[in-house]
Design a protein around this motif. Structure first.
Motif, PDB file in Angstrom:
ATOM      1  N   ARG A  39       1.047  -0.897  -1.580  1.00  0.00           N
ATOM      2  CA  ARG A  39       0.035  -1.246  -0.576  1.00  0.00           C
ATOM      3  C   ARG A  39       0.240  -2.669  -0.060  1.00  0.00           C
ATOM      4  NH1 ARG A  39      -4.235   1.047  -4.586  1.00  0.00           N
ATOM      5  NH2 ARG A  39      -4.374   3.245  -4.007  1.00  0.00           N
ATOM      6  N   LYS A  40       0.582  -3.581  -0.959  1.00  0.00           N
ATOM      7  CA  LYS A  40       0.712  -4.995  -0.579  1.00  0.00           C
ATOM      8  C   LYS A  40       1.780  -5.206   0.482  1.00  0.00           C
ATOM      9  CE  LYS A  40       1.927  -9.549  -2.433  1.00  0.00           C
ATOM     10  NZ  LYS A  40       2.367 -10.307  -3.639  1.00  0.00           N
ATOM     11  N   ILE A  41       2.910  -4.505   0.346  1.00  0.00           N
ATOM     12  CA  ILE A  41       4.003  -4.737   1.292  1.00  0.00           C
ATOM     13  C   ILE A  41       3.932  -3.804   2.503  1.00  0.00           C
ATOM     14  CG2 ILE A  41       5.526  -5.599  -0.520  1.00  0.00           C
ATOM     15  CD1 ILE A  41       7.009  -2.965  -0.398  1.00  0.00           C
ATOM     16  N   GLU A  87      10.640  -9.683  -1.644  1.00  0.00           N
ATOM     17  CA  GLU A  87       9.450 -10.264  -2.276  1.00  0.00           C
ATOM     18  C   GLU A  87       9.730 -10.734  -3.703  1.00  0.00           C
ATOM     19  OE1 GLU A  87       6.284 -10.787  -1.169  1.00  0.00           O
ATOM     20  OE2 GLU A  87       6.899 -10.232   0.865  1.00  0.00           O
ATOM     21  N   GLU A 115      -0.101  -0.821  -6.355  1.00  0.00           N
ATOM     22  CA  GLU A 115      -0.609  -1.978  -5.628  1.00  0.00           C
ATOM     23  C   GLU A 115       0.491  -2.687  -4.854  1.00  0.00           C
ATOM     24  OE1 GLU A 115      -3.662  -3.035  -4.970  1.00  0.00           O
ATOM     25  OE2 GLU A 115      -4.264  -1.152  -5.906  1.00  0.00           O
ATOM     26  N   LEU A 116       1.709  -2.704  -5.391  1.00  0.00           N
ATOM     27  CA  LEU A 116       2.825  -3.307  -4.684  1.00  0.00           C
ATOM     28  C   LEU A 116       3.110  -2.517  -3.407  1.00  0.00           C
ATOM     29  CD1 LEU A 116       5.226  -5.275  -4.447  1.00  0.00           C
ATOM     30  CD2 LEU A 116       6.529  -3.721  -5.933  1.00  0.00           C
TER      31      LEU A 116
END
Length: 329
Positions: free
Chosen positions: A180-182, A205, A177-178
């Protein structure tokens, strides 16, 4: 449920898959990890071989490069952790357990890498990542166990896990998920140094990056572009400039890039003197394309210069003759 997706990006690499994919399967705990081949439009029978081994395949119709290939692949991943694994890597048993254990015990860690040893000489660290990557004050990458072209023998001197600046894309575990998030890997890089950019953004981040030496892999290296290839020279020079342009604070961006371009000019002159006109041309093209691309890349809102307290690796290596990571101050 599986916890890790081991994703191997492939483009017409059937010979590498035949050599290394069985080793990946033998060393990986398939109770916690799934092994997936993401294929960049191969035409050499790679897909048939992966399917013959019973593996899941993600098929693309064209070659998207290293960065975008992984970005597209990770859009489909359901596991909490992903490992980006080069097709020329042979893990040692327990590698995925050790990486998973570290990530579970260190919830602030966004990504990590194993100890990376040379396939050609198992006693030495491998160039691409060794035992954890760093950047010097001018943005030059170096590693715990490798500075420029000098790789150390592994005698256990770097067996402690530590926080690092960047983890090698040869074998990089990241929270899915990280990733994808960044925004994943920057596809404008195409290949080379995109994992350093990814890790820099992860650190901006507030996450850490780690080297986990209890996990080990053997890496052939140069499977796609060997050392000395002008295309590799071009990508390394261009992407290093893009890396600095994107991630340095505004106040530090211009002076750091000015210094780097001077140093790159010296590298260009060295190529000319050495009659290596292919590399000289690649450096010129890298700078020209950097200027063109810089206006379109997304610049971070960095407030901290993460390079400010780093050593000058050129001075240490060439003037002070410090060729080992342990000798740096």
């Amino acid at each position: 449920m599986k916890q890790i997706s081991v994703i191997i990006l492939n483009w017409n690499g059937i010979n590498l898959l035949k050599e290394y994919l069985p080793r990946v399967l033998n060393a990986t705990d398939l109770d916690i990890s799934e092994v997936i081949v993401a294929d960049n439009g191969s035409t050499d029978g790679s897909l048939d071989y992966a399917r013959w081994l019973g593996l899941e395949v993600i098929k693309f119709d064209e070659n998207h490069g290293f960065a975008e290939g992984y970005n597209l692949a990770l859009q489909t991943i359901q596991t909490p952790y992903s490992i980006l694994l080069n097709s020329d890597v042979a893990p040692r048993p327990g590698w995925d357990h050790e990486l998973l254990k570290y990530m579970e015990e260190n919830p602030q860690c966004g990504a990590c890498q194993p100890k990376i040893l040379s396939w050609r000489n198992h006693q030495k660290f491998e160039y691409a990542g060794a035992c954890g990557g760093f950047l010097d004050r001018n943005g030059y990458p170096y590693c715990r166990g490798r500075i420029f072209g000098t790789t150390e023998v592994d005698s256990g001197q770097y067996n402690e896990p530590i926080n690092i600046d960047w983890a090698s894309g040869a074998a990089l575990m990241i929270r899915t998920e990280l990733y994808r998030k960044i925004g994943g890997l920057d596809s404008s890089f195409f290949a080379h140094m995109e994992e350093i950019d990814l890790c820099w953004r992860i650190r901006l981040e507030g996450w850490s990056i780690a080297a986990v030496p209890s996990a080990e892999v053997l890496h052939l290296g140069g499977g796609s572009l060997p050392m000395g290839n002008p295309r590799k020279t071009y990508l390394n020079f261009r992407n290093n400039l893009l890396l600095l342009h994107k991630n340095l604070p505004e106040t530090d961006r211009k002076p750091t890039l000015f210094c780097r371009r001077l140093l790159d000019t010296l590298a260009w002159l060295k190529s000319i003197i050495s009659l290596n006109f292919s590399d000289a041309g690649a450096i010129l093209k890298a700078h020209r394309d950097y200027r063109r691309m810089a206006t379109n890349v997304k610049i971070s809102n960095a407030q901290i210069n993460m390079l400010s307290k780093r050593p000058n690796i050129l001075v240490n290596y060439y003037l002070l003759q410090r060729r080992k990571f342990s000798q740096l101050r």
